[in-house]
Design an enzyme around this catalytic site. Sequence first.
Site, mmCIF file in Angstrom:
data_model
loop_
_atom_site.group_PDB
_atom_site.id
_atom_site.type_symbol
_atom_site.label_atom_id
_atom_site.label_comp_id
_atom_site.label_asym_id
_atom_site.label_seq_id
_atom_site.Cartn_x
_atom_site.Cartn_y
_atom_site.Cartn_z
ATOM 1 N N ASN A 153 -26.061 48.968 52.172
ATOM 2 C CA ASN A 153 -26.293 50.421 52.172
ATOM 3 C C ASN A 153 -27.768 50.708 51.951
ATOM 4 O O ASN A 153 -28.414 50.078 51.113
ATOM 5 C CB ASN A 153 -25.475 51.065 51.043
ATOM 6 C CG ASN A 153 -25.695 52.565 50.947
ATOM 7 O OD1 ASN A 153 -25.696 53.268 51.949
ATOM 8 N ND2 ASN A 153 -25.903 53.068 49.734
ATOM 9 N N HIS A 198 -30.384 53.315 50.531
ATOM 10 C CA HIS A 198 -30.363 54.414 49.556
ATOM 11 C C HIS A 198 -31.792 54.884 49.284
ATOM 12 O O HIS A 198 -32.680 54.059 49.033
ATOM 13 C CB HIS A 198 -29.707 53.931 48.264
ATOM 14 C CG HIS A 198 -29.558 55.024 47.245
ATOM 15 N ND1 HIS A 198 -28.634 56.039 47.384
ATOM 16 C CD2 HIS A 198 -30.223 55.266 46.090
ATOM 17 C CE1 HIS A 198 -28.742 56.869 46.361
ATOM 18 N NE2 HIS A 198 -29.696 56.416 45.557
ATOM 19 N N SER A 216 -34.056 51.622 48.825
ATOM 20 C CA SER A 216 -33.478 50.311 48.500
ATOM 21 C C SER A 216 -32.363 50.000 49.474
ATOM 22 O O SER A 216 -31.671 50.904 49.945
ATOM 23 C CB SER A 216 -32.860 50.333 47.084
ATOM 24 O OG SER A 216 -33.782 50.776 46.121
ATOM 25 N N ASP A 276 -23.525 52.884 44.668
ATOM 26 C CA ASP A 276 -24.936 52.487 44.715
ATOM 27 C C ASP A 276 -25.291 51.458 43.631
ATOM 28 O O ASP A 276 -26.414 51.456 43.105
ATOM 29 C CB ASP A 276 -25.857 53.720 44.571
ATOM 30 C CG ASP A 276 -25.639 54.733 45.689
ATOM 31 O OD1 ASP A 276 -25.333 54.317 46.811
ATOM 32 O OD2 ASP A 276 -25.785 55.947 45.426
HETATM 33 C C1 GAR Z 1 -31.710 58.116 54.887
HETATM 34 O O1 GAR Z 1 -32.850 58.727 54.345
HETATM 35 C C2 GAR Z 1 -30.967 57.325 53.837
HETATM 36 O O2 GAR Z 1 -31.821 56.799 52.846
HETATM 37 C C3 GAR Z 1 -30.053 58.359 53.251
HETATM 38 O O3 GAR Z 1 -29.665 59.174 54.325
HETATM 39 C C4 GAR Z 1 -30.694 59.188 55.291
HETATM 40 C C5 GAR Z 1 -30.074 58.929 56.646
HETATM 41 O O4 GAR Z 1 -30.968 59.196 57.672
HETATM 42 N N1 GAR Z 1 -28.921 57.754 52.629
HETATM 43 C C6 GAR Z 1 -28.308 58.244 51.563
HETATM 44 O O5 GAR Z 1 -28.658 59.251 50.999
HETATM 45 C C7 GAR Z 1 -27.126 57.420 51.089
HETATM 46 N N2 GAR Z 1 -26.680 57.871 49.815
HETATM 47 P P1 GAR Z 1 -30.573 58.915 59.176
HETATM 48 O O6 GAR Z 1 -29.207 59.549 59.432
HETATM 49 O O7 GAR Z 1 -31.653 59.580 59.970
HETATM 50 O O8 GAR Z 1 -30.551 57.421 59.387
#
Ligand code: GAR
Length: 221
Positions: free
Chosen positions: A111, A113, A140, A149
């Site tokens: 995942n 994060h 991360s 997480d």
């Molecule tokens: C990313 O910034 C990722 O770190 C976050 O969602 C975004 C997805 O972007 N993930 C989380 O918050 C997980 N808890 P994307 O859809 O453009 O790849």
Amino acid sequence: MKQADLRAAVLISGTGSNLKALITAVQEEGLALNIVRVVSNRAEAPGIGHARQAGIPVSVISHADFPDRQTHDAAVMAALQPDRVELIVLAGYMRILGEEFTRRYSGRMINLHPALLPLYKGLDTYNRALQAGDKETGASIHIVTAGLDSGPVISQVRIPIMPGDDAQSLAARLGPLEHKLVVATVELFCQRKVHYEQGRVFHQGRPLKEPLLLKHDGTFH
Ligand code: GAR
């Protein structure tokens, strides 16, 4: 003999820019990854377009169509079952996966994060870092376990928090680095350089003592 490309599924909920980064790395940089399926829990997720454009099979399995987490998880597992996936990448997948799911894919699911875990599990990570007065933030990638997480962290990228930063500016600066982090970390799996065993991440055969740190050029220190 050349190793077969790693069979992976990517799970998304939204924009899918990290999915797009993986697709580009496969198409233009020779990343030895075979994205066999993209699953979205939201029918309107823009990221689905990236998968369709690349000819990757898409399963839209909307959580709103299921009475509870267990039945939704079961539907996602059923969709993935025939694909023989070796790795699941949660790339902006904004659903918590239940215990049966995490057990089934134990050690084979990662995942992304947007925080320097173990700090700021859950949501609203940038604002929490700002409110705490942190001097840096980052992203991360960790092994997914039953705790939210909480699984062992494989890799991180860090950026400084500057005066005047807000959640938007941090997300804008971190976004491109997240893409590099996802590609570089998935590449370690493709090269069979990392694996997970009995609660620990191994890198090149040795237990990882601290997360691998990504330089801003996209390679690890
Ligand atoms: C990313 O910034 C990722 O770190 C976050 O969602 C975004 C997805 O972007 N993930 C989380 O918050 C997980 N808890 P994307 O859809 O453009 O790849």
